[in-house]
Design an enzyme around this catalytic site. Sequence first.
Site, short mmCIF file in Angstrom:
data_model
loop_
_atom_site.label_atom_id
_atom_site.label_comp_id
_atom_site.label_asym_id
_atom_site.label_seq_id
_atom_site.Cartn_x
_atom_site.Cartn_y
_atom_site.Cartn_z
N ASP A 151 0.93 -1.18 0.21
CA ASP A 151 -0.15 0.12 0.04
C ASP A 151 0.76 1.04 -0.04
O ASP A 151 2.06 1.19 0.23
CB ASP A 151 -0.76 0.15 1.14
CG ASP A 151 -1.93 -1.13 1.41
OD1 ASP A 151 -2.26 -1.59 0.31
OD2 ASP A 151 -2.41 -1.48 2.45
N ASP A 153 1.45 4.33 2.29
CA ASP A 153 1.13 5.03 3.44
C ASP A 153 1.58 6.44 3.41
O ASP A 153 2.66 6.92 2.88
CB ASP A 153 2.04 4.52 4.51
CG ASP A 153 1.47 2.68 5.03
OD1 ASP A 153 0.09 2.48 4.87
OD2 ASP A 153 2.43 2.09 4.77
#
Length: 230
Positions: A151, A153
């Site tokens: 992902d 962040d």
Amino acid sequence: MQVCAAPPFAAEHALSCDARWRPHDLLRLHRLRQFDGEPEWVRVSFERAPYAVVRRALAADGFVAIGLRGAERSQRYGAWVHLDDIETAVPPEELAQRSPLAERTAFPAFTALAALQRDTTGTLSEFVWGPTGSTGFELATQAPTATLSSDLDVLIRAPEKLSHHAAIQLLSYLQAIAQRAGIRVDAQLETPAGGIALAEWAAGKARVMARHARGPQLIADPWAPAHGDA
């Protein structure tokens, strides 16, 4: 699973956080002192990239709480370093306009980051922000860290109160970027009370979880004057 070293000071002396370093800052270290019972991967990872991230934990004067990361997602280790061991500090916002090595630009997390970098008039451009997690670590160290499934962040500085309406707009904007890249963008607001998930604040919950050096706490207003610094 993250494990933690025994602090190199008496527990009753862990009373403060040095304001010169904030959670998610990446510290380049001159050395990493040996900790009893530390995982084998710690030394290997430190030789590969002599960096650690500032974590939310109290420390005695002269020390900073840090987190070390290994090659695997499960390899996380909490420790402390002495101020004399710190060479430089890189806050997330200094990484906001950095690029990965050319052969890494196609990774989804870096694709999403590039979209945010190009959009100089988008919703996020109104804030001071920067990448954290594996993306931020790789940008700071140039050591391959992000994976194809990582992902993105993002830390967003929010010293002033963010309305629920503005939070919803910001979340929708980031979700659109994430959808195009095929990953999640996990955004955290850095408030006076600590770290707050943008998604939680946008949801309009009566209380949200604030991550603070003294421990997580459910609060109604992360910007209330009664709360101290994270």
